[in-house]
Write a protein that holds these residues in place. Structure first.
Motif, PDB file in Angstrom:
ATOM      1  N   VAL A 151     -20.045 -53.552 -45.048  1.00 30.10           N
ATOM      2  CA  VAL A 151     -20.145 -54.843 -44.138  1.00 30.10           C
ATOM      3  C   VAL A 151     -21.040 -55.669 -44.819  1.00 30.10           C
ATOM      4  CG1 VAL A 151     -20.781 -55.832 -42.097  1.00 30.10           C
ATOM      5  CG2 VAL A 151     -19.657 -53.580 -42.106  1.00 30.10           C
ATOM      6  N   ASP A 152     -22.449 -55.088 -45.242  1.00 31.02           N
ATOM      7  CA  ASP A 152     -23.241 -55.918 -45.839  1.00 31.02           C
ATOM      8  C   ASP A 152     -23.003 -56.611 -47.148  1.00 31.02           C
ATOM      9  OD1 ASP A 152     -25.896 -57.235 -45.867  1.00 31.02           O
ATOM     10  OD2 ASP A 152     -26.330 -55.695 -47.461  1.00 31.02           O
ATOM     11  N   GLU A 153     -22.038 -55.849 -47.734  1.00 32.43           N
ATOM     12  CA  GLU A 153     -21.774 -56.486 -49.267  1.00 32.43           C
ATOM     13  C   GLU A 153     -20.911 -57.680 -49.159  1.00 32.43           C
ATOM     14  OE1 GLU A 153     -22.928 -52.276 -51.532  1.00 32.43           O
ATOM     15  OE2 GLU A 153     -20.577 -52.538 -50.775  1.00 32.43           O
ATOM     16  N   VAL A 154     -19.577 -57.345 -48.274  1.00 30.77           N
ATOM     17  CA  VAL A 154     -18.703 -58.199 -47.846  1.00 30.77           C
ATOM     18  C   VAL A 154     -19.389 -59.699 -47.579  1.00 30.77           C
ATOM     19  CG1 VAL A 154     -16.551 -58.862 -46.738  1.00 30.77           C
ATOM     20  CG2 VAL A 154     -16.830 -56.484 -47.604  1.00 30.77           C
ATOM     21  N   ALA A 155     -20.324 -59.490 -46.438  1.00 29.43           N
ATOM     22  CA  ALA A 155     -21.140 -60.585 -45.684  1.00 29.43           C
ATOM     23  C   ALA A 155     -21.653 -61.488 -46.829  1.00 29.43           C
ATOM     24  CB  ALA A 155     -21.953 -60.247 -44.760  1.00 29.43           C
ATOM     25  N   ARG A 156     -22.327 -60.967 -47.707  1.00 30.43           N
ATOM     26  CA  ARG A 156     -23.098 -61.255 -48.926  1.00 30.43           C
ATOM     27  C   ARG A 156     -22.113 -62.018 -49.853  1.00 30.43           C
ATOM     28  NH1 ARG A 156     -26.086 -57.596 -51.533  1.00 30.43           N
ATOM     29  NH2 ARG A 156     -25.757 -55.844 -50.080  1.00 30.43           N
ATOM     30  N   ALA A 157     -21.037 -61.472 -50.196  1.00 27.53           N
ATOM     31  CA  ALA A 157     -20.318 -61.763 -51.243  1.00 27.53           C
ATOM     32  C   ALA A 157     -19.435 -63.167 -50.915  1.00 27.53           C
ATOM     33  CB  ALA A 157     -19.347 -60.904 -51.660  1.00 27.53           C
ATOM     34  N   PHE A 158     -19.174 -63.200 -49.685  1.00 22.80           N
ATOM     35  CA  PHE A 158     -18.314 -64.267 -49.124  1.00 22.80           C
ATOM     36  C   PHE A 158     -18.966 -65.019 -47.904  1.00 22.80           C
ATOM     37  CE2 PHE A 158     -15.438 -60.940 -50.784  1.00 22.80           C
ATOM     38  CZ  PHE A 158     -14.943 -61.685 -51.837  1.00 22.80           C
ATOM     39  N   ALA A 159     -20.254 -65.370 -48.157  1.00 19.36           N
ATOM     40  CA  ALA A 159     -21.162 -66.009 -47.137  1.00 19.36           C
ATOM     41  C   ALA A 159     -20.522 -67.393 -47.123  1.00 19.36           C
ATOM     42  CB  ALA A 159     -22.553 -66.153 -47.486  1.00 19.36           C
ATOM     43  N   PRO A 160     -20.553 -68.129 -46.022  1.00 15.70           N
ATOM     44  CA  PRO A 160     -20.898 -67.305 -44.548  1.00 15.70           C
ATOM     45  C   PRO A 160     -19.898 -66.592 -43.991  1.00 15.70           C
ATOM     46  CG  PRO A 160     -20.428 -69.881 -44.246  1.00 15.70           C
ATOM     47  CD  PRO A 160     -20.243 -69.442 -45.978  1.00 15.70           C
ATOM     48  N   ALA A 161     -19.946 -65.418 -43.690  1.00 19.69           N
ATOM     49  CA  ALA A 161     -19.171 -64.694 -43.259  1.00 19.69           C
ATOM     50  C   ALA A 161     -19.383 -64.643 -41.515  1.00 19.69           C
ATOM     51  CB  ALA A 161     -19.329 -62.940 -43.645  1.00 19.69           C
ATOM     52  N   ARG A 162     -18.565 -64.425 -40.863  1.00 17.24           N
ATOM     53  CA  ARG A 162     -18.742 -64.631 -39.230  1.00 17.24           C
ATOM     54  C   ARG A 162     -18.609 -63.280 -38.752  1.00 17.24           C
ATOM     55  NH1 ARG A 162     -15.465 -65.685 -35.158  1.00 17.24           N
ATOM     56  NH2 ARG A 162     -13.853 -66.274 -36.499  1.00 17.24           N
ATOM     57  N   PRO A 163     -19.390 -62.759 -38.281  1.00 21.14           N
ATOM     58  CA  PRO A 163     -19.318 -61.382 -37.395  1.00 21.14           C
ATOM     59  C   PRO A 163     -18.656 -61.310 -36.443  1.00 21.14           C
ATOM     60  CG  PRO A 163     -21.620 -61.585 -37.741  1.00 21.14           C
ATOM     61  CD  PRO A 163     -20.836 -62.857 -38.088  1.00 21.14           C
ATOM     62  N   MET A 164     -17.381 -60.625 -36.121  1.00 23.21           N
ATOM     63  CA  MET A 164     -16.302 -60.656 -34.892  1.00 23.21           C
ATOM     64  C   MET A 164     -16.541 -59.065 -34.183  1.00 23.21           C
ATOM     65  SD  MET A 164     -13.121 -62.072 -36.762  1.00 23.21           S
ATOM     66  CE  MET A 164     -12.395 -62.106 -35.340  1.00 23.21           C
ATOM     67  N   GLU A 165     -16.288 -59.250 -32.995  1.00 24.81           N
ATOM     68  CA  GLU A 165     -16.091 -57.784 -32.190  1.00 24.81           C
ATOM     69  C   GLU A 165     -15.157 -56.927 -32.742  1.00 24.81           C
ATOM     70  OE1 GLU A 165     -15.453 -56.265 -27.729  1.00 24.81           O
ATOM     71  OE2 GLU A 165     -15.725 -58.483 -28.098  1.00 24.81           O
ATOM     72  N   GLY A 166     -15.610 -55.734 -32.985  1.00 21.72           N
ATOM     73  CA  GLY A 166     -14.816 -54.600 -33.423  1.00 21.72           C
ATOM     74  C   GLY A 166     -13.832 -54.255 -32.482  1.00 21.72           C
ATOM     75  N   THR A 167     -12.752 -53.530 -32.989  1.00 20.70           N
ATOM     76  CA  THR A 167     -11.596 -53.063 -32.208  1.00 20.70           C
ATOM     77  C   THR A 167     -11.882 -51.951 -31.337  1.00 20.70           C
ATOM     78  OG1 THR A 167     -10.629 -52.022 -33.941  1.00 20.70           O
ATOM     79  CG2 THR A 167      -9.956 -54.136 -33.554  1.00 20.70           C
ATOM     80  N   ALA A 168     -12.930 -50.958 -31.672  1.00 21.17           N
ATOM     81  CA  ALA A 168     -13.459 -49.838 -31.101  1.00 21.17           C
ATOM     82  C   ALA A 168     -14.857 -49.613 -31.412  1.00 21.17           C
ATOM     83  CB  ALA A 168     -12.498 -48.659 -31.538  1.00 21.17           C
ATOM     84  N   THR A 219     -17.996 -48.192 -33.193  1.00 24.80           N
ATOM     85  CA  THR A 219     -18.100 -47.774 -34.647  1.00 24.80           C
ATOM     86  C   THR A 219     -17.288 -48.600 -35.803  1.00 24.80           C
ATOM     87  OG1 THR A 219     -16.576 -46.008 -35.002  1.00 24.80           O
ATOM     88  CG2 THR A 219     -18.652 -45.362 -34.127  1.00 24.80           C
ATOM     89  N   ARG A 220     -16.660 -49.676 -34.936  1.00 23.46           N
ATOM     90  CA  ARG A 220     -15.936 -50.588 -35.996  1.00 23.46           C
ATOM     91  C   ARG A 220     -16.458 -51.985 -35.890  1.00 23.46           C
ATOM     92  NH1 ARG A 220     -10.018 -48.697 -34.458  1.00 23.46           N
ATOM     93  NH2 ARG A 220     -10.127 -46.689 -35.371  1.00 23.46           N
ATOM     94  N   TRP A 221     -16.539 -52.954 -37.144  1.00 19.72           N
ATOM     95  CA  TRP A 221     -17.064 -53.955 -37.335  1.00 19.72           C
ATOM     96  C   TRP A 221     -15.854 -54.986 -37.682  1.00 19.72           C
ATOM     97  CZ3 TRP A 221     -19.624 -49.743 -37.952  1.00 19.72           C
ATOM     98  CH2 TRP A 221     -20.705 -49.672 -37.181  1.00 19.72           C
ATOM     99  N   ARG A 222     -16.042 -56.134 -37.547  1.00 21.30           N
ATOM    100  CA  ARG A 222     -15.149 -57.114 -38.392  1.00 21.30           C
ATOM    101  C   ARG A 222     -16.007 -58.280 -38.632  1.00 21.30           C
ATOM    102  NH1 ARG A 222      -9.816 -58.578 -35.261  1.00 21.30           N
ATOM    103  NH2 ARG A 222      -8.844 -57.726 -36.805  1.00 21.30           N
ATOM    104  N   LEU A 223     -15.393 -58.894 -39.867  1.00 23.84           N
ATOM    105  CA  LEU A 223     -16.105 -59.999 -40.448  1.00 23.84           C
ATOM    106  C   LEU A 223     -14.672 -61.217 -40.544  1.00 23.84           C
ATOM    107  CD1 LEU A 223     -18.392 -58.950 -43.099  1.00 23.84           C
ATOM    108  CD2 LEU A 223     -18.930 -59.795 -40.928  1.00 23.84           C
ATOM    109  N   ALA A 224     -15.108 -62.383 -40.334  1.00 24.70           N
ATOM    110  CA  ALA A 224     -14.299 -63.395 -40.704  1.00 24.70           C
ATOM    111  C   ALA A 224     -14.809 -64.047 -41.830  1.00 24.70           C
ATOM    112  CB  ALA A 224     -14.149 -64.260 -39.562  1.00 24.70           C
TER     113      ALA A 224
END
Length: 192
Positions: free
Chosen positions: A140-157, A159-164
């Motif tokens: 998660v952190d690597e994608v958020a840094r590489a494609f800033a500004p990434a926006r955290p979203m609610e996961g589907t379950a 232990t799950r996370w989503r990034l826009a």
């Protein structure tokens, strides 16, 4: 001893991680189970036992549960996140030698976050375009840094996370993570 009577340990915990990932990446999970030498039934049993431990009224705190299953952390550090301070506990995960399972705890022992992160000193993948985002390749952190500004979203379950995010020159996308490890990337607006 019957499987449910053997101590729950690091191998079982890896199976718990895989169980949640199987919804997104069944082929990768199958290959990982083969590498570990365990059948599908063992993964299901490990997940069942983990859920019973998590939901037990006699359950230890989450940080203690991880210590009892994984042993003492291989690394600990005090970390500041904004105005908050926490302890970061990390354990190796043999399936992913370049990653660590990290638990962030408050001073009272409450767990704030639990996920896979890049191991100290391990090279992070180079992420420039959406094509670089392959399942199980980044956190998660690597994608958020590489494609800033990434926006955290609610996961589907749990232990799950989503990034826009929007990759350079690309279209808006949503990345799905399980236990902090990339599982899938879809165009924004696509429902899974």
């Amino acid at each position: 001893m019957a499987p449910s009577q053997t101590p729950f340990g690091p191998l079982d915990f890896q199976l718990v991680l895989l169980r949640r990932m199987a919804d997104h990446q069944p082929v990768l999970v199958y290959d990982a189970r083969q590498e570990l030498g365990v059948p599908l039934a063992a993964m299901r049993e490990a997940n069942k036992r983990w859920q019973a431990m998590v939901r037990s009224p006699r359950s230890r705190g989450a940080a203690q549960r991880y210590r009892s299953v994984l042993g003492e952390p291989s690394a600990t550090a005090r970390r500041r996140i904004g105005d908050l301070e926490c302890d970061a506990l990390q354990w190796p995960v043999p399936l992913w030698p370049d990653l660590r399972f990290e638990v962030l705890t408050a001073s009272g022992g409450a767990v704030w976050n639990e996920w896979l992160v890049r191991a100290p000193g391990a090279p992070a993948p180079v992420l420039r375009t959406a094509d670089d985002l392959r399942p199980w390749s980044c956190t998660v952190d690597e994608v958020a840094r590489a494609f800033a500004p990434a926006r955290p979203m609610e996961g589907t379950a749990p232990t799950r996370w989503r990034l826009a995010f929007t990759p350079p020159g690309g279209r808006p996308a949503v990345a799905d993570f399980t236990w902090g490890l990339l599982q899938d990337v879809q165009p924004a607006g696509t429902t899974r």
